[in-house]
Enzyme design. Structure first.
Site, PDB file in Angstrom:
ATOM      1  N   LYS A   1       0.833  -1.199   0.000  1.00  6.50           N
ATOM      2  CA  LYS A   1       0.000   0.000   0.000  1.00  6.50           C
ATOM      3  C   LYS A   1       0.871   1.254   0.000  1.00  6.50           C
ATOM      4  CE  LYS A   1      -2.891   2.683   3.141  1.00  6.50           C
ATOM      5  NZ  LYS A   1      -3.531   2.719   4.472  1.00  6.50           N
TER       6      LYS A   1
ATOM      7  N   ASP B   1      -6.406   0.271   0.009  1.00  2.00           N
ATOM      8  CA  ASP B   1      -6.696   0.489   1.426  1.00  2.00           C
ATOM      9  C   ASP B   1      -8.114  -0.001   1.706  1.00  2.00           C
ATOM     10  OD1 ASP B   1      -8.335   2.373   0.282  1.00  2.00           O
ATOM     11  OD2 ASP B   1      -7.478   4.090   1.330  1.00  2.00           O
TER      12      ASP B   1
END
Length: 209
Positions: free
Chosen positions: A121, A140
């Site tokens: 991420k 996310d």
């Protein structure tokens, strides 16, 4: 309607709804982006933005962080949650940057994810926001939730979702698309309730109101 068609419609709908697709974390250089994103794990961006001004005033370079200790860094980020783990990761990460990358932040996924505490991420966010690399997909909680509701996948694994979305999204749109998902996830398609009546994607979303 295919998943590819839904993805393209979603890109255009969100672009119209949220023309400004910026990350809500505040930073001025690649190192600050890397650190701020690490701090944002299980913490709001607003809280991170409250602690980073004093943190970045004290630690201006990777060498500054590397020469410090987790205990000192922890004092600046205590309110972020999991601050002990994060402070250890930040110092260790900075030392790797100094030892292997001349104190600079690398730009490839493999290099970034090899840094202590840096997952896919964070790596994708740095690649997209800092280095403007096409195909960066930041997976996310908002991204996972909304793309699943849209019917783009039924996965729960972050890496698998990233792979699926990379195959559906135009590479030059993927990073901005993910930022817009965050804005939409906070305002309309929340974890608690999907407010479908006011959603810009209601005409093609596969979630039933």
């Amino acid at each position: 309607m295919t998943k590819k068609q839904i993805a393209l419609l979603a890109v255009e709908a969100l672009k119209k709804e949220y023309p400004d697709s910026i990350c809500s974390l505040e930073y001025t250089d690649p190192l600050q982006c890397l650190v701020a994103t690490r701090l944002s794990a299980q913490c709001t961006d607003a809280r991170v933005n409250m602690v980073t001004p004093s943190l970045f005033a004290r630690f201006r370079t990777a060498a500054d962080f590397a020469a410090s200790t987790p205990e000192e860094v922890a004092e600046y980020i205590r309110s972020c949650g999991l601050y002990k783990t994060k402070s250890k990761d930040i110092v260790a990460m900075a030392r790797v940057l100094c030892e292997h990358y001349g104190g600079e932040v690398p730009h490839t996924l493999d290099e970034l994810t090899s840094l202590p505490g840096i997952g896919r991420k964070t790596a994708n966010l740095v690649m997209g926001d800092i280095f403007s690399m096409p195909g960066a997909v930041v997976v996310d909680t908002h991204c996972i939730r909304i793309t699943r509701r849209l019917g783009l996948h039924s996965e729960t694994d972050q890496k698998k979702i990233e792979t699926v979305l990379r195959g559906l999204l135009p590479p030059d749109e993927s990073n901005d698309f993910c930022h817009r998902l965050v804005l939409h996830g906070r305002a309309v398609c929340t974890a608690r309730k999907a407010m479908c009546d006011s959603c810009c994607m209601r005409d093609f979303c596969r979630k039933k109101p």
